[in-house]
Design a protein around this motif. Sequence first.
Motif, PDB file in Angstrom:
ATOM      1  N   SER A  79      66.906  -6.783  11.980  1.00 47.36           N
ATOM      2  CA  SER A  79      66.122  -7.528  10.996  1.00 47.36           C
ATOM      3  C   SER A  79      65.880  -8.976  11.398  1.00 47.36           C
ATOM      4  N   MET A  80      66.456  -9.422  12.509  1.00 47.59           N
ATOM      5  CA  MET A  80      66.288 -10.831  12.904  1.00 47.59           C
ATOM      6  C   MET A  80      65.563 -10.970  14.234  1.00 47.59           C
ATOM      7  N   LYS A  81      64.773  -9.985  14.603  1.00 49.16           N
ATOM      8  CA  LYS A  81      63.969 -10.106  15.811  1.00 49.16           C
ATOM      9  C   LYS A  81      63.002 -11.261  15.669  1.00 49.16           C
ATOM     10  N   THR A  82      62.711 -11.938  16.782  1.00 49.43           N
ATOM     11  CA  THR A  82      61.905 -13.144  16.701  1.00 49.43           C
ATOM     12  C   THR A  82      60.432 -12.953  17.061  1.00 49.43           C
ATOM     13  N   GLN A  83      60.067 -11.803  17.637  1.00 45.13           N
ATOM     14  CA  GLN A  83      58.666 -11.645  18.033  1.00 45.13           C
ATOM     15  C   GLN A  83      58.361 -10.185  18.335  1.00 45.13           C
ATOM     16  N   ASP A  84      57.045  -9.865  18.379  1.00 41.37           N
ATOM     17  CA  ASP A  84      56.627  -8.540  18.812  1.00 41.37           C
ATOM     18  C   ASP A  84      56.955  -8.374  20.295  1.00 41.37           C
ATOM     19  N   ALA A  85      57.198  -7.135  20.699  1.00 39.18           N
ATOM     20  CA  ALA A  85      57.463  -6.891  22.115  1.00 39.18           C
ATOM     21  C   ALA A  85      56.195  -7.044  22.945  1.00 39.18           C
ATOM     22  N   PHE A  86      55.047  -6.706  22.370  1.00 33.92           N
ATOM     23  CA  PHE A  86      53.794  -6.729  23.119  1.00 33.92           C
ATOM     24  C   PHE A  86      52.740  -7.520  22.360  1.00 33.92           C
ATOM     25  N   THR A  87      51.957  -8.289  23.097  1.00 31.67           N
ATOM     26  CA  THR A  87      50.822  -8.961  22.493  1.00 31.67           C
ATOM     27  C   THR A  87      49.695  -7.948  22.321  1.00 31.67           C
ATOM     28  N   PRO A  88      48.726  -8.228  21.439  1.00 33.04           N
ATOM     29  CA  PRO A  88      47.637  -7.257  21.230  1.00 33.04           C
ATOM     30  C   PRO A  88      46.805  -6.988  22.476  1.00 33.04           C
ATOM     31  N   GLU A  89      46.754  -7.969  23.406  1.00 30.48           N
ATOM     32  CA  GLU A  89      45.863  -7.824  24.550  1.00 30.48           C
ATOM     33  C   GLU A  89      46.501  -7.150  25.753  1.00 30.48           C
ATOM     34  N   GLU A  90      47.802  -7.269  25.913  1.00 33.45           N
ATOM     35  CA  GLU A  90      48.390  -6.843  27.185  1.00 33.45           C
ATOM     36  C   GLU A  90      48.449  -5.322  27.320  1.00 33.45           C
ATOM     37  N   PRO A  91      48.269  -4.830  28.532  1.00 35.26           N
ATOM     38  CA  PRO A  91      48.380  -3.382  28.764  1.00 35.26           C
ATOM     39  C   PRO A  91      49.833  -2.936  28.667  1.00 35.26           C
ATOM     40  N   ILE A  92      50.027  -1.670  28.314  1.00 33.57           N
ATOM     41  CA  ILE A  92      51.365  -1.092  28.230  1.00 33.57           C
ATOM     42  C   ILE A  92      51.417   0.104  29.172  1.00 33.57           C
ATOM     43  N   GLN A  93      52.367   0.095  30.087  1.00 37.64           N
ATOM     44  CA  GLN A  93      52.480   1.164  31.072  1.00 37.64           C
ATOM     45  C   GLN A  93      53.848   1.839  30.995  1.00 37.64           C
ATOM     46  N   ILE A  94      54.281   2.032  29.754  1.00 36.11           N
ATOM     47  CA  ILE A  94      55.477   2.815  29.468  1.00 36.11           C
ATOM     48  C   ILE A  94      55.024   4.007  28.633  1.00 36.11           C
ATOM     49  N   GLN A  95      55.516   5.193  28.967  1.00 37.26           N
ATOM     50  CA  GLN A  95      55.026   6.412  28.334  1.00 37.26           C
ATOM     51  C   GLN A  95      56.196   7.258  27.853  1.00 37.26           C
ATOM     52  N   MET A  96      56.199   7.575  26.556  1.00 44.75           N
ATOM     53  CA  MET A  96      57.252   8.415  25.988  1.00 44.75           C
ATOM     54  C   MET A  96      57.132   9.849  26.496  1.00 44.75           C
TER      55      MET A  96
END
Length: 508
Positions: A256-273
């Motif tokens: 509950s005390m995280k300080t930010q999103d892990a990813f910005t809206p613009e950046e690509p994500i190359q991790i796949q579940m």
Amino acid sequence: MNQLFSSSNSMDMERHYLWAQYPGLRRENNPQYGTVSPEDIRFRLLTYDELCYLLSSSGRYLILFGGSWCPRTQQAVPLIQSCAEHYGVEAVYLFDFRMDGVSRDSDIQADLTEQPSYTGPGQAEKKRPGAEWNHLYGELAARFLTNLADWVSGSGHITWLDRMEELRTAPRVETPFLFLYDRANTTDHSGRHRTGGRCPIVYGMEVCVDGDCGETVRRLEDGIFSHLEEPGTAPGVYTHEDYLREAYRINSRGHSMKTQDAFTPEEPIQIQMMPFHMLDWLLDQEGTFLILIGGAWCSNTQAAISVINDYAVANNVRVYMFDFRLDGKYPFDFWEYPRARELKITGAHSPFRRLYIDMAERKLVNLTTVQTFGGWDPCTVQYTDGAGTVHIAGRAQAPHLLAYQKGALNPRGKPAPVLAYCERMYELINCQDTFIYCDPNYKDYKAGVYKVIYTYCQRTGGQAREITSDKTRSVVPGEPVKHPEPAEYHRAHNWAAELPCGCDDACC
């Protein structure tokens, strides 16, 4: 000779997995309905956590319940693929009720009342395999698929226990079940003439190939695909990236005390579940892979995933991510189910711990975990087989990033498929000494991830690239967006003011 695979971003192992698991998708086996190459496959796999996020999101999606273990699904998948190609459907989402992809023991669609000697809620001398976790199926039906009964053939109900241990029922789905889903839909197309309520299953059908594939295709077109040409009905696309962006938002999960999103809206994500059955297959393939063990429920994975993704983007690789909580801990995080009912393969008393231990013994033979509890020996998982032999494996802690190559040997000629790994437990809690953006934590974690990336690149003939840490730069397509240097990050935040009680220590 097996094809040589890798975690190259140009090679999607999910499609290669489907290509291998569903022979009917291949043109050589199915000249009429097969496809030419894995890249043409329109199916995308879902973990349980991803499925719940998709069903909670806005938009319309085409979903198939089924699995490669099911002969009917094997018959239907190439026909659905053919229809998807013909009607321009980009993605059909495939979810398997058998959480290990194989056995009835992990089938979350088991009926509680079919247990031997059933005498009441949860009471039986011998539990039926899967019935202990059938609330995972029941909740899907009760919370999301509220008009499921309108679209199934009347093959009975699944009885399950909710979080309050109360007996409930849900319509039984015969797999494969294909349906168009829109949680905001209020128009009934089932012919039941319902009004005034939600109808999240817009169109649906239990697919049965009765020998005449052409007739089945016509039923698929009449029942579902022809309706996709109607205005506003075409299904959308929900990617693994969409899921990760949502599941790793500030304060959504993990702490509950995280300080930010892990990813910005613009950046690509190359991790796949990927689900368990894909991981089990992946570890048998010839090639070199980057694998991340972790989940959205885990505060340490929440802290680490953006750094891992930065390296993935910088080096043009894809990291395949597996959660050893097969239900993603979603029922605990969102529905208040007790931890005792979670479906976890590394739990000390989990009936599925054998899946993890067997995988460690047969495939991840040099898996190493450095984490300890209370300063004691590394945490282990064990079971005793029918012959009385005790099998023990170290329990990997999330996040555990590793580079893997089947058949790799160490200098002494012993199997060593885990080429390198990084297992460090940092947080996004800014008032603790485990805060990942404090020096030296950030540099330490970067060094650990870089070691894994460097080892992977050495094995695949690439040149490992380091990452920068400047988030003020303009976004350049194909380049990662980085977190700021720790000193700058600290200057931009007033830690004391952000704490719930206004204190400046870790008491919160």
